[in-house]
Design a protein around this motif. Structure first.
Motif, PDB file in Angstrom:
ATOM      1  N   ALA A 107       0.833  -1.194   0.000  1.00  0.00           N
ATOM      2  CA  ALA A 107       0.000   0.000   0.000  1.00  0.00           C
ATOM      3  C   ALA A 107       0.866   1.241   0.000  1.00  0.00           C
ATOM      4  CB  ALA A 107      -0.910  -0.009   1.221  1.00  0.00           C
ATOM      5  N   THR A 162      -6.773   8.494   9.650  1.00  0.00           N
ATOM      6  CA  THR A 162      -6.613   8.576   8.195  1.00  0.00           C
ATOM      7  C   THR A 162      -7.733   9.343   7.512  1.00  0.00           C
ATOM      8  OG1 THR A 162      -7.722   6.442   7.835  1.00  0.00           O
ATOM      9  CG2 THR A 162      -5.328   6.409   8.143  1.00  0.00           C
ATOM     10  N   ASN A 164      -1.088  12.217   5.091  1.00  0.00           N
ATOM     11  CA  ASN A 164      -0.318  10.976   5.178  1.00  0.00           C
ATOM     12  C   ASN A 164       1.159  11.324   5.320  1.00  0.00           C
ATOM     13  OD1 ASN A 164       0.946   8.533   4.936  1.00  0.00           O
ATOM     14  ND2 ASN A 164      -0.049   7.935   3.023  1.00  0.00           N
ATOM     15  N   PHE A 168      -1.597   4.593   7.563  1.00  0.00           N
ATOM     16  CA  PHE A 168      -2.021   4.555   6.167  1.00  0.00           C
ATOM     17  C   PHE A 168      -1.633   3.232   5.508  1.00  0.00           C
ATOM     18  CE2 PHE A 168      -2.329   9.021   7.120  1.00  0.00           C
ATOM     19  CZ  PHE A 168      -3.407   9.454   6.366  1.00  0.00           C
ATOM     20  N   ARG A 191      -4.308   0.883   6.604  1.00  0.00           N
ATOM     21  CA  ARG A 191      -5.510   1.141   5.797  1.00  0.00           C
ATOM     22  C   ARG A 191      -5.421   0.391   4.474  1.00  0.00           C
ATOM     23  NH1 ARG A 191      -6.862   7.032   3.320  1.00  0.00           N
ATOM     24  NH2 ARG A 191      -5.057   6.412   2.067  1.00  0.00           N
ATOM     25  N   GLY A 192      -4.250   0.410   3.859  1.00  0.00           N
ATOM     26  CA  GLY A 192      -4.067  -0.326   2.619  1.00  0.00           C
ATOM     27  C   GLY A 192      -4.178  -1.825   2.802  1.00  0.00           C
ATOM     28  N   GLU A 193      -3.619  -2.345   3.893  1.00  0.00           N
ATOM     29  CA  GLU A 193      -3.735  -3.778   4.180  1.00  0.00           C
ATOM     30  C   GLU A 193      -5.198  -4.185   4.330  1.00  0.00           C
ATOM     31  OE1 GLU A 193      -1.047  -5.816   6.965  1.00  0.00           O
ATOM     32  OE2 GLU A 193      -0.065  -3.875   7.219  1.00  0.00           O
ATOM     33  N   ALA A 247      -7.881  -2.655   3.120  1.00  0.00           N
ATOM     34  CA  ALA A 247      -8.562  -2.557   1.825  1.00  0.00           C
ATOM     35  C   ALA A 247      -8.209  -3.743   0.939  1.00  0.00           C
ATOM     36  CB  ALA A 247      -8.191  -1.245   1.139  1.00  0.00           C
ATOM     37  N   ASN A 248      -6.942  -4.116   0.911  1.00  0.00           N
ATOM     38  CA  ASN A 248      -6.511  -5.246   0.079  1.00  0.00           C
ATOM     39  C   ASN A 248      -7.126  -6.564   0.550  1.00  0.00           C
ATOM     40  OD1 ASN A 248      -4.895  -3.522  -1.406  1.00  0.00           O
ATOM     41  ND2 ASN A 248      -3.025  -4.009  -0.285  1.00  0.00           N
ATOM     42  N   GLU A 278      -9.896   1.970  -0.614  1.00  0.00           N
ATOM     43  CA  GLU A 278      -9.291   2.588   0.565  1.00  0.00           C
ATOM     44  C   GLU A 278     -10.120   3.733   1.114  1.00  0.00           C
ATOM     45  OE1 GLU A 278      -5.212   3.622   0.663  1.00  0.00           O
ATOM     46  OE2 GLU A 278      -4.512   1.721  -0.156  1.00  0.00           O
ATOM     47  N   ASP A 279     -10.870   4.416   0.244  1.00  0.00           N
ATOM     48  CA  ASP A 279     -11.653   5.545   0.743  1.00  0.00           C
ATOM     49  C   ASP A 279     -12.864   5.106   1.563  1.00  0.00           C
ATOM     50  OD1 ASP A 279     -13.418   4.641  -1.194  1.00  0.00           O
ATOM     51  OD2 ASP A 279     -13.231   6.403  -2.485  1.00  0.00           O
ATOM     52  N   VAL A 317     -12.270   2.926   4.054  1.00  0.00           N
ATOM     53  CA  VAL A 317     -11.599   2.419   5.253  1.00  0.00           C
ATOM     54  C   VAL A 317     -11.009   3.594   6.033  1.00  0.00           C
ATOM     55  CG1 VAL A 317      -9.800   0.919   6.179  1.00  0.00           C
ATOM     56  CG2 VAL A 317     -10.990   0.285   4.056  1.00  0.00           C
TER      57      VAL A 317
END
Length: 727
Positions: free
Chosen positions: A57, A133, A138, A397, A400-402, A404-405, A411-412, A414
């Motif tokens: 991410a 977030t 970020n 952040f 957040r990517g983890e 979402a994945n 991501e938006d 989360v």
């Protein structure tokens, strides 16, 4: 460092290596959740189904060129609007926004000071919002001692830009030039007419709204060190009262309406694969939700006790296929055998053979855990398809990517919120606990709190890497080093290069296939590399017949490193004390540099050779990190690093066999206690002529080799492993 390792995967996921933005990698847990029927049908409707695994991410990616971003910009690149950094309320309170986290290292105080300095207000007028977030820029991961040299300048530039805009607004209102104005305590004052306007009054105008929407200029001037009023002085943690009184809510304390408590099924051993599980009896339990997705199995219940009983029942009905796993007793041979491409040969073998004196030694460093006061914890809540997770992480952040994945959502949708939490030390860069909590909450249809137990933290969190380090060097007839060979197997390349003047040298980090999941730790691999290098330098000094201080100084050219070494030695009276020989009392020293700061330590130890006991009695340490922002917090950081470093030096080590951790409890894994704290004599070397850099890591790197060298001074016994064991 580590890449995917089939022998150390969890029961419900695989590891993947994330390269962070400061020359270190962390084995993230890659969750393989199946797509929901709605997702699957939606993709089929588009005519194509492609299975992909996103590598990392945004918050985990290294900036182009490997440099940290400054200039007030977002971590993701591009300029930052002033309004994205700070807000001025009608009551005059200044709210500052940052993506950094507070985990005990003092960022909250330091960043508050930076904003207060540039805005000409007391620190009490600044409120800091950190690591949400949905609200903050970020600023990247809080790691690598990056907040002081990277984020602090961005904060100062944004605050200085806001200061200039307030002056501009006041000048327009008063009909005077800006240089006729002064700023103090949240007011702009006309020095001649004594008219004044509060920041709040100025910030509520239409002109202010337009100006604050502008980006932070890259050429804004910040306050010179010699003019500092708020920075450069002690400031305690702004929310210290809440911490002491219990009013602060740590991630473990977060509660949501209707919240359940979760537990996740863990494998019985490293490398074990689930072959089957029967959850029928658990589904029949009252008020218990079972969440199963592939090899992920968890439960959520109205209480932790009920969740524990439910997961125990699941474990009884799970079947596993195990695989061979090396033990900690086999660790160093295993790492050498698995070295990728083999261990490189010494290119200076001929010089070594012809040297007046030659040394060849190997050093070993065991796996250790971060052992934070607060184990991993997360609370996850879904509302209208949007996910909010409160958790303890140094990488909001990135987490957040983890999320979402893993959960296959944008991501938006989360939001990750990180309250000030109970310690990280480099051990909370990943988001596995947050993902587990989110999956449980999704399946249960209610908010879920997941708190890892201490045993889970010791077993399933990543470790500081173990190391095998080979060192070889030759001396000429005068005692000068003429060749140097230094190879680190497995733990990393930080501080692998010597800071000494050596004409012919080869220093290299060689990856291995680690049996345990590993990643960042306070000061990264420089703890291992400094231990080996500074121990080896002491051995070379002895071979040359030289005072270990004189030997180092003779090979040093860096004026800053030389300065801290001389300061520590002077304050400790090292040379005179080193001349005295006592089989029960020894003195030793070490020095090093990492992350742009410089440190040297001298220590006194008491040695009982018959019982194999080593007690650190006194440590004198000199430390320099440029201009000092907060001397009280800096001194606390240095003291904490020394005490933390004593643990792995003397007794901290993870022990494992047959794929199981043998000492996953504080009763067996012995971190330093109050009785282990030596007399600390800390000397901060202030350099107002130099930029400030971070101090969370470097102060830890010298204590272990200084102890080892002191043991030799007393007993004549060289110790080449951490933790240290006397023969």
């Amino acid at each position: 460092m580590a890449t995917e390792n089939s022998e150390s995967r969890t029961q419900n996921s695989e590891y993947k290596t994330a390269v962070l933005e400061y020359d270190e990698t962390v084995d993230l847990v890659r969750f393989e959740f199946a797509p929901s029927r709605r997702e699957f049908v939606g993709v089929l409707g588009a005519g194509l189904l492609i299975a992909v695994c996103v590598s990392s991410a945004e918050g985990q990616e290294r900036p182009q060129g490997g440099q940290r971003r400054g200039g007030g910009g977002f971590r993701g690149g591009g300029p930052t609007p002033i309004a994205a950094r700070l807000h001025i309320g009608k009551d005059g309170l200044i709210t500052l926004l940052t993506g950094k986290v507070e985990c005990g290292q003092g960022a909250r105080a330091e960043i508050t000071q930076a904003a207060a300095e540039e805005l000409r207000v007391p620190a009490s007028r600044v409120m800091l919002v950190m690591a949400d977030t949905a609200l903050v820029p970020n600023d990247g991961i809080t790691a690598g001692s990056g907040s002081t040299p990277g984020t602090l300048p961005a904060i100062r530039q944004a605050a200085a830009a806001a200061r200039n805009l307030l002056l501009e607004l006041a000048a327009k209102k008063f009909g005077v030039k800006a240089d006729q104005l002064a700023m103090a305590d949240g007011k702009v004052i006309d020095k001649e007419s004594k008219r004044e306007q509060t920041y709040a009054d100025l910030a509520t105008t239409e002109d202010a709204a337009k100006l604050f929407a502008e980006n932070v200029p890259s050429n804004v001037t910040v306050t010179a060190v010699k003019e500092w009023q708020e920075m450069g002085k002690p400031l305690s943690r702004p929310n210290a009262r809440d911490i002491v009184t219990g009013a602060h809510h740590y991630p473990s304390d977060i509660s949501r309406p209707g919240m359940l408590y979760g537990k996740v099924l863990r494998a019985p051993a490293y490398g074990a694969k689930m072959s089957g599980v029967d959850v029928a009896s658990v589904k029949a339990m009252k008020d218990v939700a079972v969440v199963q997705d592939g090899n992920f199995v968890g439960v959520a219940a109205p209480s932790t006790f009920a969740a524990e009983k439910a997961i125990e029942e699941v474990a009884k009905n799970a079947k596993w296929d195990t695989s061979p796993h090396p033990s900690s007793k086999e660790l160093y041979d295993y790492l050498r055998q698995k070295a990728r491409g083999g261990v490189p040969a010494n290119p200076f073998a001929d010089e070594l053979a012809k040297a007046a004196k030659a040394l060849k030694e190997t050093y070993h460093v065991g796996y250790v855990q971060h052992a934070p006061m607060e184990p991993r914890a997360a609370v996850a809540e879904w509302v209208d398809g949007k996910l909010t997770v409160w958790t303890a992480t140094q990488n909001p952040f990135g987490v957040r990517g983890e999320l979402a994945n893993a959960l296959r959502i944008p991501e938006d949708r989360v939001r990750v919120v990180v309250p000030d939490f109970g310690g990280g030390f480099g051990g909370k860069h990943s988001g596995e606990c947050a993902v587990e909590a989110a999956k449980l909450a999704q399946g249960a249809g209610k908010p879920v709190c997941l708190r890892w137990t201490r045993e889970e933290e010791f077993t399933w969190a990543y470790f500081r890497p173990a190391a095998v380090i080979d060192a070889q060097a030759g001396l000429d007839a005068s005692g000068a080093i003429i060749s140097w060979y230094f190879i680190n197997i497995n733990s990393g390349g930080n501080a692998v290069e010597p800071p000494y003047r050596i004409a012919k040298k080869k220093s290299q980090f060689v990856q291995s296939e680690p049996p345990l999941r590993h990643g960042s730790y306070r000061a990264l691999a420089s703890t291992a590399n400094n231990f080996a290098r500074e121990s080896f330098m002491d051995e070379l000094a002895a071979a040359a017949g030289k005072d270990p201080l004189e030997f180092r100084l003779a090979h040093l050219e860096d004026a800053r490193l030389k300065a801290v070494l001389e300061e520590a030695a002077k304050q400790f009276n090292f040379s005179e004390r080193w001349k005295k020989k006592d089989p029960k009392i020894g003195v030793g020293l070490a020095c090093g540099t990492e992350k742009g700061s410089f440190v040297a330590a001298c220590c006194e130890v008491a040695v009982d050779a018959e019982e194999g006991k080593i007690v650190v009695k006194k440590v004198t340490q000199a430390y320099e990190c440029g201009a000092i922002v907060n001397p009280a917090n800096l001194k606390a950081q240095v003291a904490g690093a020394i005490i933390m470093g004593i643990g792995p030096a003397l007794r901290e080590e993870m022990k494992f066999a047959n794929g199981k951790m043998l000492n996953a409890a504080f009763s067996k894994y012995l971190v330093p206690r109050m009785e282990d704290v030596p007399e600390l004599d800390i000397h901060l070397v202030n350099r107002p002529d130099l930029p400030s850099v971070g101090a969370g890591e470097t102060p830890i790197i010298c204590i272990a080799p200084a102890i080892a060298n002191a043991v030799f001074h007393a007993s004549g016994q060289r110790i080449r492993q951490m933790p240290m064991k006397m023969a």
